[in-house]
Design an enzyme around this catalytic site. Structure first.
Site, short mmCIF file in Angstrom:
data_model
loop_
_atom_site.label_atom_id
_atom_site.label_comp_id
_atom_site.label_asym_id
_atom_site.label_seq_id
_atom_site.Cartn_x
_atom_site.Cartn_y
_atom_site.Cartn_z
N SER A 1 0.82 -1.23 0.00
CA SER A 1 0.00 0.00 0.00
C SER A 1 0.84 1.27 0.00
CB SER A 1 -0.90 0.05 1.25
OG SER A 1 -1.95 -0.87 1.12
N GLU B 1 -6.34 17.49 5.94
CA GLU B 1 -7.27 16.42 5.56
C GLU B 1 -8.32 16.31 6.65
OE1 GLU B 1 -5.40 13.12 2.90
OE2 GLU B 1 -4.21 13.24 4.70
N HIS C 1 -12.98 4.43 2.91
CA HIS C 1 -12.66 5.77 2.42
C HIS C 1 -13.88 6.29 1.69
CE1 HIS C 1 -10.75 9.19 0.66
NE2 HIS C 1 -9.66 8.95 1.35
N ARG D 1 -13.61 10.47 8.49
CA ARG D 1 -14.02 9.62 7.37
C ARG D 1 -15.29 8.82 7.61
NH1 ARG D 1 -8.07 7.74 5.27
NH2 ARG D 1 -7.64 9.79 4.44
N HIS E 1 -10.70 0.67 3.00
CA HIS E 1 -9.47 1.42 2.84
C HIS E 1 -8.39 1.06 3.86
CE1 HIS E 1 -6.92 4.67 1.56
NE2 HIS E 1 -7.02 5.33 2.70
N ARG F 1 -9.21 5.67 12.15
CA ARG F 1 -7.92 6.33 11.93
C ARG F 1 -8.08 7.78 11.46
NH1 ARG F 1 -4.35 6.14 6.63
NH2 ARG F 1 -6.45 6.14 5.81
C1 LIG Z 1 -4.68 4.17 -2.17
C2 LIG Z 1 -4.17 4.40 -0.77
C3 LIG Z 1 -3.92 5.70 -0.33
C4 LIG Z 1 -3.44 5.92 0.96
N1 LIG Z 1 -3.13 7.20 1.35
C5 LIG Z 1 -2.56 7.38 2.56
C6 LIG Z 1 -2.08 8.67 2.94
O1 LIG Z 1 -2.15 9.64 2.19
N2 LIG Z 1 -1.51 8.80 4.18
C7 LIG Z 1 -1.39 7.74 5.05
O2 LIG Z 1 -0.88 7.92 6.15
N3 LIG Z 1 -1.83 6.52 4.70
C8 LIG Z 1 -2.38 6.31 3.48
N4 LIG Z 1 -2.80 5.06 3.12
C9 LIG Z 1 -2.59 3.96 4.07
C10 LIG Z 1 -1.11 3.61 4.07
O3 LIG Z 1 -0.61 3.66 2.75
C11 LIG Z 1 -0.87 2.22 4.63
O4 LIG Z 1 -1.55 2.06 5.84
C12 LIG Z 1 0.62 2.02 4.87
O5 LIG Z 1 1.34 2.28 3.69
C13 LIG Z 1 0.87 0.61 5.33
O6 LIG Z 1 2.24 0.40 5.35
P1 LIG Z 1 2.78 -1.02 5.77
O7 LIG Z 1 4.25 -0.97 5.65
O8 LIG Z 1 2.17 -1.41 7.04
O9 LIG Z 1 2.16 -2.02 4.65
P2 LIG Z 1 2.32 -2.06 3.07
O10 LIG Z 1 2.91 -0.84 2.52
O11 LIG Z 1 1.01 -2.51 2.53
O12 LIG Z 1 3.39 -3.22 2.88
C14 LIG Z 1 3.04 -4.55 3.18
C15 LIG Z 1 4.14 -5.44 2.63
O13 LIG Z 1 3.97 -6.78 3.07
C16 LIG Z 1 4.13 -7.67 1.97
N5 LIG Z 1 3.42 -8.91 2.30
C17 LIG Z 1 2.10 -9.08 2.49
N6 LIG Z 1 1.85 -10.38 2.79
C18 LIG Z 1 3.03 -11.02 2.79
C19 LIG Z 1 3.42 -12.37 3.00
N7 LIG Z 1 2.56 -13.35 3.29
N8 LIG Z 1 4.74 -12.69 2.89
C20 LIG Z 1 5.66 -11.74 2.58
N9 LIG Z 1 5.34 -10.45 2.36
C21 LIG Z 1 4.04 -10.09 2.47
C22 LIG Z 1 3.59 -6.88 0.81
O14 LIG Z 1 3.99 -7.42 -0.43
C23 LIG Z 1 4.16 -5.51 1.11
O15 LIG Z 1 5.52 -5.44 0.73
C24 LIG Z 1 -3.27 4.83 1.83
C25 LIG Z 1 -3.52 3.52 1.40
C26 LIG Z 1 -3.96 3.31 0.10
C27 LIG Z 1 -4.21 1.90 -0.34
#
Ligand SMILES: Cc1cc2nc3c(=O)[nH]c(=O)nc-3n(C[C@H](O)[C@H](O)[C@H](O)COP(=O)(O)OP(=O)(O)OC[C@H]3O[C@@H](n4cnc5c(N)ncnc54)[C@H](O)[C@@H]3O)c2cc1C
Length: 587
Positions: free
Chosen positions: A57, A129, A250, A299, A360, A395
């Site tokens: 994400s 926001e 969202h 939201r 979302h 959130r």
């Molecule tokens: C369209 C969109 C817009 C957003 N806008 C915002 C914003 O403006 N501001 C904000 O704060 N948040 C925003 N968010 C939310 C935010 O992007 C996410 O909550 C945040 O990026 C999550 O980060 P993370 O590192 O936890 O997970 P992610 O970035 O989702 O990374 C997860 C990782 O785990 C890996 N993975 C999953 N399952 C497995 C497995 N079984 N084995 C090995 N690897 C695995 C995936 O491939 C990925 O690399 C948005 C989300 C989306 C979808």
């Protein structure tokens, strides 16, 4: 009663390796944790990710990252806005950590190479926001914040010699010692040579940073990798998962028609932050009078208002009016969204944008303490996979990137303190017996059940239909509830073909079936929590219990799997810290 596997069926590991820390996931949470352990210790770090590094994400995040960085702003004001959005069940200590440590963490991100947008005088350009009373959202590339953060972190991690990166590596299950300590994990690597197929990584600590659960629903802003694998693996290993009922929808996701499913294009809240507003079928603005912040209300408030107005007008979507921006502002400030809308035949410079709420963000996840450690010793969870308590029932916009960043630092500190020098990992105990997988052909039925019955608006009958439907899918791949419609779900893809019949053979161990089984595990726990919480709070709205009930429900639902693989739900009251039995007992 549904019975979920306590271990995924998979071939025995054909290879193994050892390390000190294994980090699962390469979004902001996993990359930050890896980078900070590498900077501050000699520990061996293995980072595994199920697709390419940038598949989660994080690169999709548009709006930005929230922190009290502007003149006149303060962590206290950021704290106050976060607590209000969280609707009474934020962990205040965790929120304090987030808002106090956030500004330095964002500045450090800029120092290691993330190029945030800046004003003419060189200061960070900050926007607003929903739910924020100040301009405190730092952004990059206009609306490409996540992509820029991911780029900067990936560059640094690939430069770090102590981090071994394994792509196309899907984590299956966690390994534990006889004493319950984490001892590593099993995974499936689509690789070449020695590390191909199912293997085991033995380690002294595991960090789950697998992102969100969006693919549990028929439509979501989340990418295809967001199948809740970390939450499901944690449940199978015996960890406590918390607050799963609080799924944020969202409000402004582009409506591409009833047949459109999977990841849908988001129109960031920052578009409303810059002055766009919602109108209904008659062209009437409907957020004024609903909340003091009108179109910038939290939201859940906006999503519910949209779904209600859609119901009143029997409409498939509402509309976002950003025509006043003009071409230049759209091109400079929101180039990614402009390109995405135009690719779908919508010109926001001249036309209204059709929007609808879609899944979302998961406010809940694997329960952690302030160091990111879960209820299992040596298992940490970070980012969207975790439930640190900062989001409560809802959130606050742009607090999620910040959570991954701040708690990634904290987890790194805790692991460096705990593990010290490189050492051999402990031997894992014999794993649990494997259970049946869900055939991936049934994924659309699962997602349809969730979107129909467990969406923005929920009630007992629809939730029971979802629980029954999931149990049927788990038992024999059929769904006897097909055609049962809940009172307040999102517009479901009702044009879907009839549900598939039961698969003739046992589903094979394969990526799609492992992911489908994880979705079933997460969905089943989520539905149970939504059934148990008989009140309306934050992003959990019960049509049959429309009021917030602090007397009975100010606290958290903790979910675990019992020995037979049935989800269990217990209520932990915030004010007393006691494990109180649920109304009606455990279900
Ligand atoms: C369209 C969109 C817009 C957003 N806008 C915002 C914003 O403006 N501001 C904000 O704060 N948040 C925003 N968010 C939310 C935010 O992007 C996410 O909550 C945040 O990026 C999550 O980060 P993370 O590192 O936890 O997970 P992610 O970035 O989702 O990374 C997860 C990782 O785990 C890996 N993975 C999953 N399952 C497995 C497995 N079984 N084995 C090995 N690897 C695995 C995936 O491939 C990925 O690399 C948005 C989300 C989306 C979808």
């Amino acid at each position: 009663m549904i019975s979920l596997p306590r271990r995924l069926t998979a071939p025995e590991p054909g290879w193994s390796t050892e390390t000190d820390v294994v980090i699962v996931g390469s979004g902001i949470a996993g990359l930050t944790t890896a980078l900070h352990i590498a900077r501050h210790s000699p520990l061996r770090i293995t980072l595994v990710t199920k697709d390419i590094l940038a598949a989660g994400s994080t690169p999709w995040a548009q709006g930005g990252i929230a922190a009290a960085l502007g003149a006149g702003d303060s962590p206290e004001e950021h704290f106050a806005d976060t607590i209000v959005a969280g609707a009474g069940v934020c962990d205040e200590a965790a929120v304090r950590v987030l808002v106090r440590e956030g500004p330095a963490a964002v500045r450090e991100l800029a120092q290691i190479g993330a190029r945030f947008d800046r004003a003419g005088d060189g200061s960070l350009s900050l926007t607003r926001e929903g739910g924020h009373h100040r301009n405190r959202i730092a952004h990059a590339g206009g609306d490409a914040t996540g992509a820029e953060i991911e780029r900067a972190l990936v560059t640094r991690v690939l430069d770090a010699t102590d981090v071994e990166v394994i792509e196309h590596a899907l984590v299956l299950d966690l390994l534990r010692t006889d004493a319950g300590q984490i001892a590593g994990l099993t995974l499936h690597v689509m690789g070449e040579g020695a590390r191909d197929g199912v293997g085991a990584v033995h380690a002294r600590a595991v960090v789950l940073a697998t992102g969100g659960i969006g693919q549990v629903y028929a439509s979501s802003t989340n990418p295809s990798v967001s199948t809740g694998d970390g939450v499901a693996a944690a449940l199978r290993a015996g960890a406590v998962v918390r607050d799963l009922e609080f799924v944020q929808f969202h409000p402004t996701v582009t409506w591409l028609g009833a047949r459109s499913r999977g990841q849908q294009p988001l129109v960031s809240e920052a578009v409303r932050g810059e002055g766009a507003f919602l109108v209904d079928e008659a062209g009437t603005r409907f957020m004024q009078g609903v909340h003091e912040l009108a179109d910038l209300a939290p939201r859940d408030v906006v999503a519910k208002a949209i779904v209600r107005r859609m119901g009143e007008q029997d409409a498939e979507n509402m509309w976002l009016d950003a025509r006043a921006f003009g071409e230049e502002k759209w091109r400079v400030r929101f180039p990614t969204i402009l390109a995405s809308l135009r690719a779908h035949g919508i010109d926001p410079v001249r036309e209204l944008i059709p929007v609808v709420p879609a899944c979302h963000f998961a406010s809940g996840g694997v329960r952690t303490d302030l160091s990111g450690e879960t209820s299992l010793p040596g298992l940490f969870a970070c980012g969207e996979t975790a439930c640190t308590g900062v989001h409560g029932a809802n959130r606050l916009a742009s607090n999620s990137l910040l959570e991954g960043l701040v708690f990634g630092h904290r987890i790194a500190d805790a692991i460096v303190r705990r593990l010290g020098e490189p050492q051999a990992p402990p031997a894992p105990a014999a794993p649990a017996a494997p259970g049946s997988l869900l055939d991936d052909a049934l994924r659309p039925r699962l997602q349809q059940l969730m979107s129909e019955h467990v969406g923005v608006l929920r009630e007992a009958k629809g939730l029971a239909a979802a629980a029954d439907g999931l149990a049927d899918l788990a038992a024999d791949g059929t769904d006897t509830t097909h055609g049962t419609h809940g009172a307040g779900g999102l517009p479901a893809p009702s044009t879907e073909p009839a549900p598939p019949t039961a698969p003739a053979t046992e589903p094979a161990p394969a990526t799609e079936n492992w992911e489908a089984t994880n979705l079933l595990t997460v969905a089943s726990a989520l539905v149970l929590a939504a059934q148990c919480r008989e009140e309306t709070r934050g992003s959990h709205w019960r049509e049959d219990f429309p009021d917030r009930d602090d007397g009975s429900w100010r606290g958290h639902l903790n979910l675990t799997l019992d020995k037979s693989g049935s989800p269990l739900c217990t209520f932990e009251r915030d004010d007393f810290g006691l494990n109180a039995p649920l109304k009606g007992g455990k279900r």
